[in-house]
Write an enzyme that holds these catalytic residues in place. Structure first.
Site, PDB file in Angstrom:
ATOM      1  CB  SER A 139      -0.863   0.026   1.267  1.00  0.00           C
ATOM      2  OG  SER A 139      -1.509   1.270   1.424  1.00  0.00           O
ATOM      3  CE1 TYR A 199      -4.375  -2.331   5.538  1.00  0.00           C
ATOM      4  CE2 TYR A 199      -3.410  -0.187   5.111  1.00  0.00           C
ATOM      5  CZ  TYR A 199      -3.987  -1.346   4.647  1.00  0.00           C
ATOM      6  OH  TYR A 199      -4.169  -1.532   3.296  1.00  0.00           O
TER       7      TYR A 199
HETATM    8  P1  NAD Z   1     -11.584  -6.102   0.373  1.00  0.00           P
HETATM    9  O1  NAD Z   1     -12.299  -5.952   1.645  1.00  0.00           O
HETATM   10  O2  NAD Z   1     -12.389  -6.282  -0.847  1.00  0.00           O
HETATM   11  O3  NAD Z   1     -10.554  -7.300   0.431  1.00  0.00           O
HETATM   12  C1  NAD Z   1      -9.917  -7.723   1.613  1.00  0.00           C
HETATM   13  C2  NAD Z   1     -10.208  -9.186   1.758  1.00  0.00           C
HETATM   14  O4  NAD Z   1      -9.403  -9.708   2.809  1.00  0.00           O
HETATM   15  C3  NAD Z   1     -11.637  -9.510   2.150  1.00  0.00           C
HETATM   16  O5  NAD Z   1     -12.449  -9.693   1.020  1.00  0.00           O
HETATM   17  C4  NAD Z   1     -11.490 -10.798   2.952  1.00  0.00           C
HETATM   18  O6  NAD Z   1     -11.840 -11.915   2.152  1.00  0.00           O
HETATM   19  C5  NAD Z   1     -10.012 -10.886   3.231  1.00  0.00           C
HETATM   20  N1  NAD Z   1      -9.765 -11.095   4.650  1.00  0.00           N
HETATM   21  C6  NAD Z   1      -9.725 -10.176   5.633  1.00  0.00           C
HETATM   22  N2  NAD Z   1      -9.483 -10.789   6.810  1.00  0.00           N
HETATM   23  C7  NAD Z   1      -9.369 -12.110   6.551  1.00  0.00           C
HETATM   24  C8  NAD Z   1      -9.125 -13.260   7.360  1.00  0.00           C
HETATM   25  N3  NAD Z   1      -8.879 -13.158   8.674  1.00  0.00           N
HETATM   26  N4  NAD Z   1      -9.104 -14.478   6.743  1.00  0.00           N
HETATM   27  C9  NAD Z   1      -9.346 -14.600   5.427  1.00  0.00           C
HETATM   28  N5  NAD Z   1      -9.544 -13.541   4.614  1.00  0.00           N
HETATM   29  C10 NAD Z   1      -9.566 -12.313   5.184  1.00  0.00           C
HETATM   30  O7  NAD Z   1     -10.658  -4.815   0.218  1.00  0.00           O
HETATM   31  P2  NAD Z   1      -9.418  -4.495  -0.754  1.00  0.00           P
HETATM   32  O8  NAD Z   1      -9.198  -3.040  -0.580  1.00  0.00           O
HETATM   33  O9  NAD Z   1      -9.592  -5.059  -2.082  1.00  0.00           O
HETATM   34  O10 NAD Z   1      -8.223  -5.209  -0.009  1.00  0.00           O
HETATM   35  C11 NAD Z   1      -7.288  -6.047  -0.670  1.00  0.00           C
HETATM   36  C12 NAD Z   1      -5.879  -5.658  -0.268  1.00  0.00           C
HETATM   37  O11 NAD Z   1      -5.602  -4.369  -0.781  1.00  0.00           O
HETATM   38  C13 NAD Z   1      -5.643  -5.588   1.236  1.00  0.00           C
HETATM   39  O12 NAD Z   1      -4.419  -6.220   1.539  1.00  0.00           O
HETATM   40  C14 NAD Z   1      -5.536  -4.100   1.490  1.00  0.00           C
HETATM   41  O13 NAD Z   1      -4.718  -3.836   2.588  1.00  0.00           O
HETATM   42  C15 NAD Z   1      -4.918  -3.637   0.193  1.00  0.00           C
HETATM   43  N6  NAD Z   1      -5.043  -2.203  -0.084  1.00  0.00           N
HETATM   44  C16 NAD Z   1      -6.275  -1.654  -0.274  1.00  0.00           C
HETATM   45  C17 NAD Z   1      -6.349  -0.292  -0.531  1.00  0.00           C
HETATM   46  C18 NAD Z   1      -7.668   0.394  -0.753  1.00  0.00           C
HETATM   47  O14 NAD Z   1      -7.713   1.615  -0.798  1.00  0.00           O
HETATM   48  N7  NAD Z   1      -8.748  -0.321  -0.916  1.00  0.00           N
HETATM   49  C19 NAD Z   1      -5.187   0.494  -0.603  1.00  0.00           C
HETATM   50  C20 NAD Z   1      -3.966  -0.127  -0.420  1.00  0.00           C
HETATM   51  C21 NAD Z   1      -3.895  -1.481  -0.158  1.00  0.00           C
END
Ligand code: NAD
Ligand code: MG
Length: 301
Positions: free
Chosen positions: A193, A206
């Site tokens: 991120s 985080y």
């Molecule tokens: P999202 O909520 O769609 O995806 C996160 C997923 O993590 C969930 O769907 C869930 O299935 C899984 N998860 C969480 N806890 C879990 C557990 N204990 N066991 C199994 N699965 C678990 O949101 P996203 O934003 O697509 O997140 C995906 C990645 O992107 C993450 O690592 C997040 O940190 C990263 N990210 C997101 C952003 C943003 O702005 N959305 C920015 C930077 C990084």
């Protein structure tokens, strides 16, 4: 959905390509559900066109039910890969929707619900994925937990622990279990991120996990090239996913989400699919220990 049909490769102004804030407040419990997003996110359902970049590959995407992982899973399937997705049991509805899209691309979908913050589950996840896919060539460590807390005084040991277990330990456990199954040419992709480099004050647990993921990626890349395996990271800025309204941001920030970027809007998961496909594919044969970022022009990398 904003591909407006037609040719997804047609030239367009990126600022107006997808929804801009203000967005409605939309609190939901973690893990958030894609089907409750308003406006809905774009994962490339209408726009992603495969070009045979991942023929016959077998991929495991954690957090593949929604958000960025869903976009990667759809794109991988359209590029010719069979795809297993890991997600929490509460996300079964989102996961089934992704399975339908993978199958519509003519590929095998494998659904593996469970909690990746549990080491025993991580081992079983990999062995089930290998058994049901018939091998493993691509691993995307993407599951993540983000819960904003204003002050260190209110940040509990339980939350600190759960965030590190989900974001960092799970990546370690899953990768360790997966590597013995991966042949030369295989690829691991970890979701970091912008927070790795520009931490927000309310993400004191985080943000360091995202820095650890980036650092782990670079160290592991040097270790496993002796097996012919590449390890890279993707670093998103603000993306429109259920992570944000389900406690990742306070609702007043959800309303303005992405407005601080040079685009004036958040990214949509579909806008990261090509990065995951590139890093998974043989086209990235000289890329390891690298990080592709899409931060909204805030570029700290
Ligand atoms: P999202 O909520 O769609 O995806 C996160 C997923 O993590 C969930 O769907 C869930 O299935 C899984 N998860 C969480 N806890 C879990 C557990 N204990 N066991 C199994 N699965 C678990 O949101 P996203 O934003 O697509 O997140 C995906 C990645 O992107 C993450 O690592 C997040 O940190 C990263 N990210 C997101 C952003 C943003 O702005 N959305 C920015 C930077 C990084
Ligand atoms: Mg989800």
């Amino acid at each position: 959905m904003s591909s407006e049909g037609g040719n997804p490769h047609a030239m367009r102004d990126p600022r107006s390509q997808h929804p801009r804030p203000p967005f409605p407040r939309q609190p939901q419990n973690a893990p958030g559900e894609e089907r409750r997003m308003d406006p809905p996110a774009d994962h490339g359902e209408e726009s992603y066109r495969g070009a045979g970049r991942l023929p016959g590959r077998k991929a495991l995407v954690t957090g593949g039910d929604s958000g960025i992982g869903r976009a990667a899973a759809i794109a991988f399937a359209r590029e010719g890969a069979d795809v297993a997705i890991a997600y929490l049991p509460a996300e079964e509805t989102d996961a089934r929707a992704v399975a339908k899209l993978i199958e519509a691309a003519g590929r095998k979908a494998v659904l593996l619900p469970g909690d990746v913050s549990d080491e025993a589950f991580c081992g079983k996840l990999v062995s089930d994925a290998v058994a049901q896919l018939g091998g493993l060539d691509i691993l995307v460590n993407n599951a993540g937990k983000q819960t904003a807390v204003d002050s260190i005084a209110e940040l509990t040991t339980e939350q600190f622990d759960a965030t590190f277990k989900t974001n960092v330990y799970a990546m370690f456990w899953i990768t360790k279990a997966a590597l013995p199954h991966m042949k030369p040419g295989s690829a691991i992709i970890n979701t970091s991120s912008i927070q790795a480099m520009q931490p927000s004050p309310a993400l004191l647990d985080y943000a360091p996990t995202k820095a650890a993921i980036l650092n782990f990626t670079k160290a592991l890349a040097k270790q496993v090239m002796e097996k012919g395996i590449r390890v890279n990271a993707v670093a998103p800025g603000p993306f429109w996913t259920p992570l944000q309204p389900s406690g990742g941001q306070p609702q007043e920030k959800v309303e303005k989400f992405g407005g601080e970027t040079v685009f004036g809007r958040p990214g949509q998961p579909a806008e990261l699919a090509a990065a995951y496909v590139l890093l998974a594919s043989q086209e990235a044969s000289y890329m390891t220990g690298e990080c592709i970022s899409a931060t909204g022009g805030m570029t700290p990398f």
